[in-house]
Design a protein around this motif. Structure first.
Motif, PDB file in Angstrom:
ATOM      1  N   ALA A  16       9.032   4.188   4.758  1.00  0.00           N
ATOM      2  CA  ALA A  16       9.205   3.732   6.139  1.00  0.00           C
ATOM      3  C   ALA A  16       8.084   4.258   7.027  1.00  0.00           C
ATOM      4  O   ALA A  16       7.544   3.525   7.869  1.00  0.00           O
ATOM      5  N   ALA A  17       7.704   5.525   6.824  1.00  0.00           N
ATOM      6  CA  ALA A  17       6.629   6.107   7.624  1.00  0.00           C
ATOM      7  C   ALA A  17       5.304   5.413   7.339  1.00  0.00           C
ATOM      8  O   ALA A  17       4.521   5.128   8.258  1.00  0.00           O
ATOM      9  N   MET A  49      -1.136   4.054   3.372  1.00  0.00           N
ATOM     10  CA  MET A  49      -1.097   4.752   2.096  1.00  0.00           C
ATOM     11  C   MET A  49      -1.176   6.260   2.271  1.00  0.00           C
ATOM     12  O   MET A  49      -0.465   7.015   1.591  1.00  0.00           O
ATOM     13  N   THR A  50      -2.017   6.711   3.179  1.00  0.00           N
ATOM     14  CA  THR A  50      -2.161   8.154   3.396  1.00  0.00           C
ATOM     15  C   THR A  50      -0.881   8.767   3.948  1.00  0.00           C
ATOM     16  O   THR A  50      -0.409   9.803   3.459  1.00  0.00           O
ATOM     17  N   VAL A  51      -0.299   8.135   4.950  1.00  0.00           N
ATOM     18  CA  VAL A  51       0.930   8.658   5.546  1.00  0.00           C
ATOM     19  C   VAL A  51       2.061   8.684   4.519  1.00  0.00           C
ATOM     20  O   VAL A  51       2.792   9.671   4.392  1.00  0.00           O
ATOM     21  N   VAL A  83       4.846   2.297   6.157  1.00  0.00           N
ATOM     22  CA  VAL A  83       4.881   0.929   6.679  1.00  0.00           C
ATOM     23  C   VAL A  83       4.702   0.940   8.195  1.00  0.00           C
ATOM     24  O   VAL A  83       3.987   0.091   8.758  1.00  0.00           O
ATOM     25  N   THR A  84       5.326   1.892   8.864  1.00  0.00           N
ATOM     26  CA  THR A  84       5.186   1.996  10.324  1.00  0.00           C
ATOM     27  C   THR A  84       3.734   2.269  10.712  1.00  0.00           C
ATOM     28  O   THR A  84       3.195   1.642  11.628  1.00  0.00           O
ATOM     29  N   ALA A  85       3.094   3.211   9.983  1.00  0.00           N
ATOM     30  CA  ALA A  85       1.695   3.521  10.272  1.00  0.00           C
ATOM     31  C   ALA A  85       0.820   2.295  10.055  1.00  0.00           C
ATOM     32  O   ALA A  85      -0.075   1.996  10.864  1.00  0.00           O
ATOM     33  N   GLY A  86       1.088   1.555   8.960  1.00  0.00           N
ATOM     34  CA  GLY A  86       0.314   0.356   8.697  1.00  0.00           C
ATOM     35  C   GLY A  86       0.519  -0.711   9.756  1.00  0.00           C
ATOM     36  O   GLY A  86      -0.436  -1.366  10.192  1.00  0.00           O
ATOM     37  N   ALA A  87       1.764  -0.879  10.186  1.00  0.00           N
ATOM     38  CA  ALA A  87       2.073  -1.896  11.192  1.00  0.00           C
ATOM     39  C   ALA A  87       1.395  -1.586  12.528  1.00  0.00           C
ATOM     40  O   ALA A  87       1.023  -2.504  13.275  1.00  0.00           O
ATOM     41  N   LEU A  88       1.233  -0.315  12.846  1.00  0.00           N
ATOM     42  CA  LEU A  88       0.572   0.068  14.088  1.00  0.00           C
ATOM     43  C   LEU A  88      -0.930  -0.211  14.051  1.00  0.00           C
ATOM     44  O   LEU A  88      -1.564  -0.360  15.090  1.00  0.00           O
ATOM     45  N   GLY A 138       0.814  -1.214   0.000  1.00  0.00           N
ATOM     46  CA  GLY A 138       0.000   0.000   0.000  1.00  0.00           C
ATOM     47  C   GLY A 138       0.847   1.264   0.000  1.00  0.00           C
ATOM     48  O   GLY A 138       0.713   2.124  -0.884  1.00  0.00           O
ATOM     49  N   PRO A 139       1.756   1.435   0.980  1.00  0.00           N
ATOM     50  CA  PRO A 139       2.626   2.619   0.981  1.00  0.00           C
ATOM     51  C   PRO A 139       3.514   2.702  -0.258  1.00  0.00           C
ATOM     52  O   PRO A 139       3.755   3.797  -0.778  1.00  0.00           O
TER      53      PRO A 139
END
Length: 482
Positions: free
Chosen positions: A425-426, A458-460, A428-433, A379-380
């Motif tokens: 990276a940002a 995706m948004t981040v 993926v981190t947002a998605g992982a959270l 997604g990101p």
């Protein structure tokens, strides 16, 4: 940064007298630039490529899984439509192919830098592609095993191993012959699969319970968690094709971007919605946890072997695209090997994963978990790519993208574009959270299990990349020329 390309001529290359590319020999190009003299074709030729790849067993399985997850039929259909809307992004990414005359695996040097893109291709391009290859190969093998049983034979472990290898060999043959061969054979494949699934549709719709509601349907937070999980699973299909420029890069430079995006998106959206919906329809009448056995109850007896053959053929079609792109990704990592060799290497790895999925683990659980987890990265990745196309107004210097030296316009700092790497990276981190699959992220836990990893990631990623790249000199130059 990227030097702007000259403004293209008005020739769209969409003429009936354009000579067709040779289909009788193995494609010579890999990740190298496609010169204008070798570019030809029409955007509508992309439709059967994506359509054939989406009339497959996995789509049928995923559609049925939505009902098995506890959704009503109409909720499942809504999830199918929403999840497949992400094909619009696959279409958007495809427009960069004609602009650059290069595959996605090279164009993404503009996003991540020459060296950073090698890491991106190793993970997003190669590793995940091989995982999807294995998932699809597993689904084709399951259908083939049922076909073997229909013939009165026993699908023993040695027979299963040989079956997987044979299907993989047929798939890799298409991948190796390459682009021109794919364009030629996917139209008849699409027509054949459409005919078969039309018969399936008649049998399934006749037995569908359009008022179907599970005995204990989820409500409140549990319902939203199921809906979001379903959208994520469906969206994983189009999001897995961050490589759609691979199949449009032979089109003339001045080909209509709207046509490229439209035919690509439509080719993925329509068949995926139809086949996933058939899976959901069937799940209201038969047990879709065992699709082959269940569908036998609603299909004519003589038709079952034809249907199983179609499932295998459809999966070969989708996997040939995956194998083709995985081969390009392995080249883009920096390995100096021929595309044919890289494709064979990808196939070997995928066969090993497939045998594990079929002989060791639970296949349905594996499919669901892998599809949801890969979206955290895919997604990101797609969001960053799409944002770059918008920022540059799809202006890519294909020849400059070929330069991998420190003098390259896409070397950035130390070979890495920190804006792209940081945004990914940002995201993926947002998605992982926010994920709730193999593990529950803190945000998903606080929301009662609602998985927002897809929209959050995706948004981040898009916002961070847009903010950090909008002042880029190369992006400004491309916008000024556009």
């Amino acid at each position: 940064m990227a030097s702007p390309t000259p403004r293209p001529s008005t020739d769209t290359g969409d003429r009936p007298d354009d000579p067709a590319p040779p289909t009788g020999r193995v494609e010579a190009h890999g990740v190298d630039h496609i010169p204008d003299s070798e570019r030809r074709g029409r955007p509508r030729e992309l439709f059967p490529v994506w359509a054939a790849a989406n009339v497959n067993y996995l789509s049928l399985l995923v559609g049925g899984a939505l009902v098995l997850m506890g959704l009503t039929l109409w909720q499942a259909l809504a999830v199918i439509v929403v999840g497949n809307l992400f094909w619009a992004l696959t279409g958007l990414l495809a427009v960069s192919g004609p602009a650059a005359g290069a595959p996605s695996e090279v164009i993404t040097r503009a996003l991540f830098g020459v060296l950073g893109n090698r890491v991106n291709n190793a993970v997003t391009g190669w590793m995940i592609s091989v995982c999807y290859f294995a998932l699809n190969l597993s689904s084709a093998a399951v259908a083939a095993f049922a076909l073997i049983e229909q013939a009165g034979l026993t699908a023993t472990t040695p027979v299963k191993i040989v079956t997987v290898i044979v299907i993989a060999a047929l798939t890799l043959a298409i991948s190796i012959y390459g682009h021109a061969f794919i364009l030629r054979v996917y139209l008849p494949i699409t027509l054949a699969l459409s005919a078969v699934f039309a018969v399936v549709a008649v049998g399934v719709v006749r037995h569908t319970d359009f008022a179907y509601t599970p005995q204990q349907p989820p409500t409140g937070t549990a319902l939203w968690a199921t809906l979001m999980g379903g959208v994520t699973i469906i969206a994983s299909g189009p999001l897995s094709y961050t490589t759609s420029a691979d199949f449009s890069r032979y089109l003339p430079r001045a080909t209509s971007a709207r046509a490229v995006a439209g035919w690509t998106a439509l080719g993925g959206f329509l068949p995926s919605v139809v086949v996933c919906s058939l899976g959901a329809f069937a799940a209201t009448a038969v047990d879709m946890s065992d699709p082959q056995t269940g569908l036998e109850a609603v299909l004519p007896g003589w038709f079952t072997p034809v249907f199983l053959c179609a499932l295998v053929l459809g999966t070969i079609a989708i996997n040939a695209l995956t194998g083709y792109s995985a081969g390009l990704a392995l080249q883009a990592v920096g390995l100096r090997i021929r595309r044919t060799v890289s494709v064979l290497f990808d196939g070997t790895a995928a066969v090993a994963l497939t045998l594990y999925a079929l002989l060791v683990s639970d296949f349905l659980d594996t499919v669901s978990q892998v599809l949801q987890l890969t979206v955290i990265l895919l997604g990101p990745s797609m969001a960053v790519y799409a944002t770059d196309i918008v920022l540059r107004r799809n202006r890519y210097d294909g020849l400059a993208l070929m330069d991998e030296t420190p003098a390259s316009a896409f070397w950035y700092r130390g070979g890495v574009n920190r804006a792209g790497a940081g945004a990914l990276a940002a995201g993926v981190t947002a998605g992982a959270l926010c994920v709730d699959t193999l593990y529950t992220g803190p945000v998903a836990g606080a929301l009662g299990g609602i998985d927002l990893s897809l929209p959050a990631g995706m948004t981040v990623a898009a916002v961070v990349y847009g903010l950090t790249m909008r002042r880029s000199a190369g992006v400004r130059a491309a916008r000024e020329v556009a």
